[in-house]
Scaffold this motif. Structure first.
Motif, PDB file in Angstrom:
ATOM      1  N   ASN A 145     128.472 -22.940 -33.915  1.00 47.01           N
ATOM      2  CA  ASN A 145     128.701 -21.169 -33.517  1.00 47.01           C
ATOM      3  C   ASN A 145     128.430 -19.746 -34.084  1.00 47.01           C
ATOM      4  OD1 ASN A 145     132.030 -21.498 -33.346  1.00 47.01           O
ATOM      5  ND2 ASN A 145     131.685 -23.453 -34.915  1.00 47.01           N
ATOM      6  N   LEU A 146     127.273 -19.982 -34.390  1.00 45.64           N
ATOM      7  CA  LEU A 146     126.720 -18.565 -35.152  1.00 45.64           C
ATOM      8  C   LEU A 146     126.156 -18.974 -34.041  1.00 45.64           C
ATOM      9  CD1 LEU A 146     126.581 -18.124 -38.698  1.00 45.64           C
ATOM     10  CD2 LEU A 146     127.785 -16.915 -37.023  1.00 45.64           C
ATOM     11  N   VAL A 147     124.769 -19.578 -33.665  1.00 45.16           N
ATOM     12  CA  VAL A 147     124.274 -19.432 -33.040  1.00 45.16           C
ATOM     13  C   VAL A 147     124.725 -18.772 -31.061  1.00 45.16           C
ATOM     14  CG1 VAL A 147     122.224 -19.933 -31.279  1.00 45.16           C
ATOM     15  CG2 VAL A 147     122.030 -20.655 -34.015  1.00 45.16           C
ATOM     16  N   LEU A 148     125.949 -19.541 -30.758  1.00 44.89           N
ATOM     17  CA  LEU A 148     126.244 -19.684 -29.609  1.00 44.89           C
ATOM     18  C   LEU A 148     126.809 -17.551 -29.967  1.00 44.89           C
ATOM     19  CD1 LEU A 148     127.524 -19.951 -27.007  1.00 44.89           C
ATOM     20  CD2 LEU A 148     130.049 -21.391 -28.147  1.00 44.89           C
ATOM     21  N   LYS A 149     127.669 -17.625 -30.590  1.00 45.43           N
ATOM     22  CA  LYS A 149     128.031 -16.077 -30.910  1.00 45.43           C
ATOM     23  C   LYS A 149     126.735 -15.195 -30.368  1.00 45.43           C
ATOM     24  CE  LYS A 149     130.662 -14.146 -34.176  1.00 45.43           C
ATOM     25  NZ  LYS A 149     129.537 -12.491 -35.149  1.00 45.43           N
ATOM     26  N   GLU A 150     126.100 -15.246 -31.697  1.00 47.91           N
ATOM     27  CA  GLU A 150     125.524 -14.535 -31.144  1.00 47.91           C
ATOM     28  C   GLU A 150     124.022 -13.862 -30.215  1.00 47.91           C
ATOM     29  OE1 GLU A 150     123.619 -12.154 -33.669  1.00 47.91           O
ATOM     30  OE2 GLU A 150     125.012 -12.758 -35.215  1.00 47.91           O
ATOM     31  N   SER A 151     124.578 -15.605 -29.288  1.00 48.31           N
ATOM     32  CA  SER A 151     123.861 -15.663 -27.833  1.00 48.31           C
ATOM     33  C   SER A 151     124.425 -14.465 -26.765  1.00 48.31           C
ATOM     34  CB  SER A 151     123.894 -17.357 -27.622  1.00 48.31           C
ATOM     35  OG  SER A 151     122.855 -17.820 -28.512  1.00 48.31           O
ATOM     36  N   ALA A 208     112.912 -24.474 -36.707  1.00 47.37           N
ATOM     37  CA  ALA A 208     114.081 -25.835 -36.397  1.00 47.37           C
ATOM     38  C   ALA A 208     114.706 -25.796 -36.276  1.00 47.37           C
ATOM     39  CB  ALA A 208     113.232 -27.341 -36.680  1.00 47.37           C
ATOM     40  N   GLU A 209     115.885 -25.668 -36.713  1.00 47.62           N
ATOM     41  CA  GLU A 209     117.823 -25.726 -37.107  1.00 47.62           C
ATOM     42  C   GLU A 209     118.226 -24.606 -35.925  1.00 47.62           C
ATOM     43  OE1 GLU A 209     117.942 -25.655 -41.908  1.00 47.62           O
ATOM     44  OE2 GLU A 209     117.552 -23.658 -41.026  1.00 47.62           O
ATOM     45  N   ILE A 210     117.530 -24.118 -35.570  1.00 45.75           N
ATOM     46  CA  ILE A 210     117.741 -23.000 -34.579  1.00 45.75           C
ATOM     47  C   ILE A 210     117.608 -23.724 -33.144  1.00 45.75           C
ATOM     48  CG2 ILE A 210     117.849 -20.639 -32.504  1.00 45.75           C
ATOM     49  CD1 ILE A 210     117.628 -19.318 -35.658  1.00 45.75           C
ATOM     50  N   LYS A 211     116.635 -24.149 -33.122  1.00 48.22           N
ATOM     51  CA  LYS A 211     116.292 -25.073 -31.517  1.00 48.22           C
ATOM     52  C   LYS A 211     117.134 -26.278 -31.687  1.00 48.22           C
ATOM     53  CE  LYS A 211     113.049 -28.259 -30.393  1.00 48.22           C
ATOM     54  NZ  LYS A 211     112.492 -29.848 -30.417  1.00 48.22           N
ATOM     55  N   ASP A 212     117.647 -26.934 -33.499  1.00 48.33           N
ATOM     56  CA  ASP A 212     118.391 -27.618 -32.628  1.00 48.33           C
ATOM     57  C   ASP A 212     120.041 -27.783 -32.495  1.00 48.33           C
ATOM     58  OD1 ASP A 212     116.425 -30.118 -33.454  1.00 48.33           O
ATOM     59  OD2 ASP A 212     117.374 -29.944 -36.099  1.00 48.33           O
ATOM     60  N   CYS A 213     120.426 -26.444 -33.293  1.00 47.50           N
ATOM     61  CA  CYS A 213     121.712 -25.821 -32.465  1.00 47.50           C
ATOM     62  C   CYS A 213     121.583 -25.862 -31.071  1.00 47.50           C
ATOM     63  CB  CYS A 213     122.231 -24.507 -33.308  1.00 47.50           C
ATOM     64  SG  CYS A 213     122.331 -24.670 -34.896  1.00 47.50           S
ATOM     65  N   ILE A 214     120.324 -24.689 -30.099  1.00 42.46           N
ATOM     66  CA  ILE A 214     120.313 -25.045 -29.186  1.00 42.46           C
ATOM     67  C   ILE A 214     120.267 -26.457 -28.028  1.00 42.46           C
ATOM     68  CG2 ILE A 214     119.243 -24.639 -27.018  1.00 42.46           C
ATOM     69  CD1 ILE A 214     117.600 -22.379 -28.791  1.00 42.46           C
ATOM     70  N   GLU A 215     120.203 -27.182 -28.443  1.00 42.23           N
ATOM     71  CA  GLU A 215     119.848 -28.577 -27.823  1.00 42.23           C
ATOM     72  C   GLU A 215     121.594 -28.633 -28.437  1.00 42.23           C
ATOM     73  OE1 GLU A 215     118.385 -33.181 -29.342  1.00 42.23           O
ATOM     74  OE2 GLU A 215     116.626 -31.334 -29.072  1.00 42.23           O
ATOM     75  N   VAL A 216     122.225 -28.951 -28.881  1.00 43.31           N
ATOM     76  CA  VAL A 216     123.737 -29.409 -29.393  1.00 43.31           C
ATOM     77  C   VAL A 216     124.381 -28.405 -28.457  1.00 43.31           C
ATOM     78  CG1 VAL A 216     126.279 -29.163 -30.944  1.00 43.31           C
ATOM     79  CG2 VAL A 216     123.156 -30.188 -31.819  1.00 43.31           C
ATOM     80  N   LEU A 217     124.600 -27.391 -28.168  1.00 46.09           N
ATOM     81  CA  LEU A 217     125.181 -26.512 -27.385  1.00 46.09           C
ATOM     82  C   LEU A 217     125.230 -26.585 -25.913  1.00 46.09           C
ATOM     83  CD1 LEU A 217     124.608 -23.276 -29.536  1.00 46.09           C
ATOM     84  CD2 LEU A 217     126.909 -24.335 -29.635  1.00 46.09           C
ATOM     85  N   GLU A 218     123.530 -26.886 -25.361  1.00 46.70           N
ATOM     86  CA  GLU A 218     123.469 -27.147 -24.738  1.00 46.70           C
ATOM     87  C   GLU A 218     123.711 -28.737 -24.071  1.00 46.70           C
ATOM     88  OE1 GLU A 218     119.113 -28.711 -21.474  1.00 46.70           O
ATOM     89  OE2 GLU A 218     119.194 -28.965 -23.837  1.00 46.70           O
ATOM     90  N   GLN A 219     124.321 -29.911 -25.197  1.00 46.77           N
ATOM     91  CA  GLN A 219     124.356 -31.154 -24.599  1.00 46.77           C
ATOM     92  C   GLN A 219     126.372 -30.926 -24.384  1.00 46.77           C
ATOM     93  OE1 GLN A 219     123.088 -33.159 -28.165  1.00 46.77           O
ATOM     94  NE2 GLN A 219     121.867 -33.642 -27.377  1.00 46.77           N
TER      95      GLN A 219
END
Length: 316
Positions: free
Chosen positions: A162-168, A197-208
């Motif tokens: 949620n936070l990675v999407l919000k910041e983006s 690495a955690e942010i990379k995983d978030c980006i991958e999940v958001l992409e999926q």
């Protein structure tokens, strides 16, 4: 203010420890009361020790050794200090020089053992800290952003996602941008308190899950070897969750298109005063629902060249 400290000890310990220790106390802003400095011939022992020394002391240092535990005066001073502690909260600081038996009255008080009388700098600092009421405990730092950031949960995503999407989304709105660089936005992760690495995983999940469209660079081996854009679906979830007047802005944009024949994103932005990214998103949503047809140019202009009857009816 210099805290006043009474030093209770046996005379046999003066030369080997007490005088030097009390001198260091005074050199560090502590008004150490030592009998050899305070008492002159003819002085009353009772008045000097109990009325002037102990009564005015904010702390009492009890130097315990094989000599002092046998001394009647030390025991009397210790008894007086215990009474003082109970009556006005005087701090008692036992210092243990020898492997001696600690008096029963001090068994529940933390004492400071000094095994090396020639090298006790760390012990001295601990005693100073006790006298002044300070601590070497590290100061509290700022809580990680992920524990304090206000966010509204979008179903199916973790708080980190949620936070990675919000910041983006906030980043592209503030910068009138489309493409997001994780390196520029998140750096080493300090902004959110996550690792790369955690942010990379978030980006991958958001992409999926269809929130991001990611373009990767192969061969670099870096966690951030990609750029991405927020999809229409991702931005739609963000606007509906985080922008309170988004529905009103959408209605206003539709009215401008149908009633005032606004024909471009810039014309709608001028009338609404909303960020161009939000206006472009509204137009993309309308086009995806076959309400309008768009053409886009390299200078960022989005032109509306067809308005469907269904949109006119929806407004009516």
């Amino acid at each position: 203010m210099h805290p006043k400290v009474f030093v209770s000890h046996a005379s046999e310990d003066k030369g080997r420890f007490v005088t030097g220790f009390a001198t260091k106390l005074r050199e560090n802003g502590v008004d150490a009361w030592l009998d050899k400095w305070e008492m002159l011939p003819g002085d009353s022992l009772v008045d000097k020790i109990f009325e002037e020394g102990l009564k005015e002391a904010q702390a009492v240092i009890i130097v315990l050794s094989n000599y002092s535990i046998k001394k009647l005066w030390v025991r009397e001073e210790l008894n007086a200090s215990i009474v003082s502690k109970l009556s006005k909260g005087t701090k008692i600081i036992p210092i243990v020089l020898d492997n001696c038996e600690v008096p029963q009255s001090l068994t529940h008080t933390l004492w400071e053992p000094i095994p090396d009388l020639k090298n006790y700098e760390q012990n001295f600092k601990r005693v100073l800290s006790s006298i002044f009421g300070t601590t070497d405990k590290p100061a509290l730092g700022k809580a990680p952003a992920y524990t304090t950031s206000v966010y509204h949960e979008i179903g199916g995503l973790t708080k980190a996602d949620n936070l990675v999407l919000k910041e983006s989304c906030e980043y592209i709105i503030q910068n009138d941008g489309i493409i997001v660089s994780p390196e520029s936005l998140f750096g080493d992760g300090d902004k959110l308190g996550f690792s790369r690495a955690e942010i990379k995983d978030c980006i991958e999940v958001l992409e999926q899950n269809g929130y991001l469209d990611v373009s990767r660079y192969f061969g670099s081996g870096d966690d951030y070897s990609c750029n991405y854009r927020v999809t229409t679906y991702g931005l739609d979830n963000f606007t509906g969750t985080y922008i309170p007047d988004y529905s009103e802005t959408l209605d206003k944009a539709v009215s401008l298109i149908v009633n005032e024949r606004a024909s471009s994103n810039f014309a709608i932005q001028e009338k609404t005063g909303k960020p161009i990214v939000i206006i472009n998103h509204i137009l993309d949503v309308l086009e995806s629902n076959d309400h309008i047809k768009l053409s886009k140019t390299l200078d960022g202009a989005v032109h509306i060249y067809n308005v469907s009857a269904s949109l006119r009816r929806a407004l009516a």
